[in-house]
Design a protein around this motif. Structure first.
Motif, short mmCIF file in Angstrom:
data_model
loop_
_atom_site.label_atom_id
_atom_site.label_comp_id
_atom_site.label_asym_id
_atom_site.label_seq_id
_atom_site.Cartn_x
_atom_site.Cartn_y
_atom_site.Cartn_z
N GLN A 58 6.87 6.46 -62.09
CA GLN A 58 5.63 7.22 -62.15
C GLN A 58 5.19 7.20 -63.61
N HIS A 59 3.91 6.87 -63.85
CA HIS A 59 3.44 6.65 -65.21
C HIS A 59 2.39 7.68 -65.61
N PHE A 60 2.43 8.11 -66.87
CA PHE A 60 1.47 9.04 -67.43
C PHE A 60 0.92 8.47 -68.73
N TYR A 61 -0.40 8.47 -68.86
CA TYR A 61 -1.03 8.04 -70.10
C TYR A 61 -2.35 8.79 -70.24
N THR A 62 -3.02 8.62 -71.36
CA THR A 62 -4.18 9.48 -71.65
C THR A 62 -5.27 9.35 -70.60
N GLU A 63 -5.41 8.18 -70.00
CA GLU A 63 -6.49 7.96 -69.04
C GLU A 63 -6.24 8.61 -67.69
N ASN A 64 -4.99 8.88 -67.33
CA ASN A 64 -4.73 9.44 -65.99
C ASN A 64 -4.05 10.81 -66.03
N SER A 65 -3.92 11.40 -67.22
CA SER A 65 -3.23 12.68 -67.33
C SER A 65 -3.73 13.43 -68.55
N GLY A 66 -3.12 14.57 -68.82
CA GLY A 66 -3.48 15.36 -69.99
C GLY A 66 -2.69 14.97 -71.23
N LEU A 67 -2.02 13.83 -71.22
CA LEU A 67 -1.26 13.39 -72.38
C LEU A 67 -2.19 13.22 -73.57
#
Length: 548
Positions: free
Chosen positions: A411-420
């Motif tokens: 599962q991936h998190f980055y600025t475009e799909n999350s609040g990172l």
């Protein structure tokens, strides 16, 4: 624009047509080409250029008054019915056909705004407001860390987060209790002698060990004054180039409560150091002093990541003060299957697998062999963390990834799909009691609420809160202190079960109940029993009042 001011009618059929625009520049009366901002006041248009201001009159531009210094202009607004400027030399208000400096020096003003007759400015030193009573600018500090830099994070037994800033241009270290930030640095506390705090860990007693990039180790238990360990008191060695420049790049705590630290590039060739709970210091030689990262496995072996010689494995045989039975088991390098001998981080999971981060990918050591795990956002690994249910979190230069062990997928998190806040991950930590993940970057801290808290090893009395539970006000009931492999059942006062959470639904030590039954219908108010049950039929019971 950077080339002047451009004007077009909103009635134009095609604003993409260059012929629909009239352009104004220095040839038409603007002091400079680059226009920082435009403002309308009393139906008159003002253009603030990078050097000087003009007003649009009678079809042309006329420069406004004298009094401005040779300073760059960044912004224009209205203050007490007059234009006001934010410049690199402060604020200037237009009065009686000239520009007059407003207030004391507040540094370089980057932006300015007037709200309800209160003048605010953004400066290169933070936010300021103008006091009409004191005739000066007053600084306002938001509740925040002293810097956006995060090089390491630790969570103490009370869930308080402690953060180190950086190994260069650092701002000391920060404390976050969930609501308020407290900053510790040379500017705020004369007892702090160095701002480059690079690593941080919390020992079994709750004391903080802060590794300083240049001044050794800072120890603080919050009850006594700061205590330093460095070259000056003979506890830690400096680097070869500067014997007084002592660096601690990482510290960890093993199962006995002993603190282990890396004295990076130590001139005495003993980069591994231990401190027992009764404060006995022991020093160990290794094949290289360029050691940077470290992790401890289930049998207290130390896995040490180096800058250029792969992974070193050191075993003190559970007796840190007795070196006769110690053993440097070996190394893992390119020859063994690593993609790089530069190690960026290490982590050991609950199955004993050692995870190895490098700039050339993610690797793991299992069954005597080195293997690679693929599927990441980037092969440039920066940080590793194993959560409470054995998922692996991987920080990279391109974001954060979680390998879900049960589901065997990423599962991936980055600025475009999350609040990172930023994709470059520089620090990772987890509050294992709540499952809250902290991801540090060079642009601030991001917090992710996860269900991956660490379950209890054995069944204990469960906790249910808030109690009474009001769904419309609280949202969810928290069932806490659950053990591994249990299911949770909620029974109404009539003895019928209204909700079941299977062992597969209980991911960590908590489950959340929304006050609905298994069909998704809100249950009526009353007294409910919350039952935790393991596969052997053992039970723990809690009670909660639900109010509608």
């Amino acid at each position: 624009t950077d080339e002047g001011a451009a004007q077009a009618s909103l009635d134009s059929p095609n604003l993409l047509d260059p012929n629909a625009w009239t352009n104004w520049n220095t040839a038409n009366g603007l002091p400079r080409k680059k226009v920082a901002d435009l403002m309308l006041l009393n139906r008159m248009l003002y253009a603030a250029t990078e050097r000087g201001v003009s007003v649009f009159l009678n079809g042309g531009w006329t420069q406004l008054g004298a009094g401005l210094p040779d300073a760059e202009i960044y912004d224009i607004d209205v203050y007490l019915s007059q234009p006001v400027l934010a410049t690199s030399s402060g604020a200037y208000v237009y009065q009686q056909n000239q520009w007059v400096k407003h207030g004391t020096d507040a540094g370089s003003l980057q932006a300015i705004a007037c709200v309800s007759d209160q003048l605010w400015a953004g400066t290169n030193r933070g936010l300021v407001a103008y006091s009409e009573v004191q005739h000066q600018w007053i600084s306002y500090s938001p509740n925040s860390p002293a810097s956006n830099l995060f090089s390491d994070i630790a969570v103490d037994p009370n869930g308080v987060v402690w953060c180190a800033s950086a190994n260069a241009n650092g701002a000391g270290f920060y404390r976050f209790d969930g609501e308020t930030w407290t900053n510790y640095g040379m500017q705020s506390d004369p007892a702090i002698i160095w701002n480059d705090a690079y690593s941080i860990t919390v020992d079994r007693t709750g004391a903080k060990w802060i590794g300083l990039w240049g001044r050794g180790m800072l120890y603080w238990d919050e009850k006594s004054p700061f205590r330093y360990y460095n070259k000056q008191n003979g506890k830690l060695a400096g680097i070869v180039q500067d014997q007084n420049f002592a660096v601690v790049s990482k510290s960890v705590v093993d199962t006995s409560g002993t603190v282990w630290m890396i004295n990076y590039q130590s001139a005495d060739q003993r980069p591994l150091v231990s401190v027992t709970p009764d404060s006995v210091w022991t020093y160990y030689s290794l094949p290289t002093t360029e050691c940077r990262r470290m992790a401890v496995d289930q049998v207290n072996r130390k896995w040490i990541g180096t800058d250029a010689q792969g992974v070193l494995v050191y075993d003190d045989s559970g007796t840190p003060t007795i070196k006769a039975d110690d053993e440097t088991i070996g190394t893992l390098t390119l020859v063994d299957g690593l993609g790089s001998n530069q190690i960026t981080d290490l982590a050991v999971d609950k199955d004993g697998i050692v995870w190895i981060g490098t700039p050339a990918g993610l690797f793991y050591y299992e069954g005597g062999k080195v293997k690679q795990r693929y599927g990441l956002l980037s092969d440039n690994i920066t940080r590793l963390l194993v959560d409470g249910v054995n998922n692996l979190w991987v920080g990279t230069e391109s974001g954060l990834s979680c390998f879900l062990t049960r589901e065997y997928r990423w599962q991936h998190f980055y600025t475009e799909n999350s609040g990172l806040v930023d994709n470059g991950i520089t620090a990772l930590a987890m509050d294992f009691s709540s499952g809250r993940l902290y991801a540090g970057t060079n642009r601030g801290l991001s917090i992710l609420e996860t269900p991956y808290s660490e379950p209890r090893i054995e069944m204990t009395d469960i906790s249910v809160f808030p109690n009474p539970f009001i769904p419309a006000e609280h949202g969810n009931l928290v069932v806490d202190d659950l053990a591994y492999g249990v299911s949770v059942h909620i029974f109404g006062q009539n003895g019928y079960r209204v909700r079941r959470f299977s062992s597969g639904d209980v991911v960590g030590r908590q489950v959340l109940w929304d006050g609905k039954n298994d069909r998704g219908e809100p249950v009526s108010g009353g007294i409910f029993l919350v039952v935790e049950q393991n596969e052997n039929g053992e039970r723990r019971i809690g009670k909660v009042a639900l109010i509608r």
